[in-house]
Design an enzyme around this catalytic site. Structure first.
Site, mmCIF file in Angstrom:
data_model
loop_
_atom_site.group_PDB
_atom_site.id
_atom_site.type_symbol
_atom_site.label_atom_id
_atom_site.label_comp_id
_atom_site.label_asym_id
_atom_site.label_seq_id
_atom_site.Cartn_x
_atom_site.Cartn_y
_atom_site.Cartn_z
ATOM 1 N N HIS A 19 44.510 48.470 44.761
ATOM 2 C CA HIS A 19 45.720 48.658 43.609
ATOM 3 C C HIS A 19 45.387 50.108 43.061
ATOM 4 O O HIS A 19 44.472 50.777 43.673
ATOM 5 C CB HIS A 19 45.360 47.805 42.276
ATOM 6 C CG HIS A 19 44.240 47.969 41.639
ATOM 7 N ND1 HIS A 19 42.816 47.108 42.216
ATOM 8 C CD2 HIS A 19 43.529 48.691 40.784
ATOM 9 C CE1 HIS A 19 41.879 47.392 41.315
ATOM 10 N NE2 HIS A 19 42.407 48.409 40.507
ATOM 11 N N LYS A 45 39.317 49.161 47.417
ATOM 12 C CA LYS A 45 40.302 49.102 46.243
ATOM 13 C C LYS A 45 41.529 48.873 46.871
ATOM 14 O O LYS A 45 42.196 49.594 47.447
ATOM 15 C CB LYS A 45 39.961 50.186 45.461
ATOM 16 C CG LYS A 45 40.834 50.165 43.980
ATOM 17 C CD LYS A 45 40.635 51.490 43.305
ATOM 18 C CE LYS A 45 41.218 51.494 42.054
ATOM 19 N NZ LYS A 45 41.507 52.733 41.229
#
Ligand code: OMP
Length: 231
Positions: free
Chosen positions: A112, A110
């Site tokens: 963000h 991931k």
């Protein structure tokens, strides 16, 4: 007399339809007459019971000094390991007075928000991590996840607990996959039940009409499979 953990677990596998007989192609390419499907533990009651079985096995291993009591987090590889890690951490807290975290990986990083590969208790240097996974045949799944853990932090993997050890030989030796992983990584690999214990327990069970649960054909095919691939 109280039934063994392996016997009770076999009953649970059968009640949950997690143990199937038929023709299955495994990840390793082997054709197996039986298959253990952890996806069958698909409601709150079953997953809670499964977590309690893991916690009982872990607690026994702690008593035997096979794994330490001061585990920091229970790690389950995505996807099927995620409910295992969560339900095991809950059961260790509720039934065994152990406060442990749970952690699992993402399949994709991931980039963000909180970011990263891991969800749950963050992995940090020196942490004691106990792995949980469903079934081991060739040990492919565990070999994939160890480098991912080590890339995150210098954690100490204190063991791996499985639902079922299929007791199969590796492709290139007579060693079982479990023993090969133990030798390669230096931590203990335990299973709530192994496939021979499961067949021994199931052989004693009967259907509602009093006939044996395992018919002759299933037993023969399982024996032939273990003759060929069993360690
Ligand atoms: P290895 O990673 O090769 O040890 O194979 C084990 C994995 O295969 C499990 O994590 C499952 O994804 C799957 N599997 C089962 O779920 N149940 C079985 O009875 C056999 C397998 C398998 O494909 O070998």
């Amino acid at each position: 007399m109280a039934e063994t953990l392996a016997h009770r677990f076999t009953e649970f596998l059968l009640e949950s339809n997690a143990l199937k007989f038929g023709d299955f192609t495994l990840k390793s390419g082997r054709q197996s007459p039986y298959f253990i499907n952890a996806g069958a533990f698909d409601n709150g009651k079953k997953i809670a019971t499964l977590g309690a079985f893991y916690a009982e096995k872990i607690s026994q291993a702690i008593v035997h000094n096979t794994i330490p009591r001061d585990i920091d987090t229970v790690f389950g590889p995505a996807y099927k390991g995620i409910p295992l890690a969560v339900s095991t951490a809950i059961a260790l807290t509720a039934g065994h007075n152990m406060t442990v975290g749970y952690t699992f990986d993402r399949k994709e990083k991931k980039d963000h928000g909180d970011g990263g590969w891991m969800v749950g208790t963050p992995l940090t240097d020196g942490m004691k991590v106990l792995l949980v996974d469903d079934v081991m045949t060739a040990g492919t799944a565990v070999r994939e996840v160890i480098p991912k853990l080590k890339a995150e932090a210098d954690v100490e993997v204190v063991g791996l607990v499985l639902s079922v050890d299929r007791m199969e030989k590796t492709k290139d030796s007579d060693l079982s996959a479990v023993k090969a992983v133990e030798q390669e990584f230096g931590f203990p690999v335990l299973a709530i039940a192994n496939v021979r214990e499961i067949f021994d327990a199931a052989a004693k069970m009967k259907k509602a009409d009093g006939t044996p649960l395992l018919d002759h054909d299933i037993k023969q095919r399982a024996e032939a499979y273990l003759e060929q691939y069993g360690a």
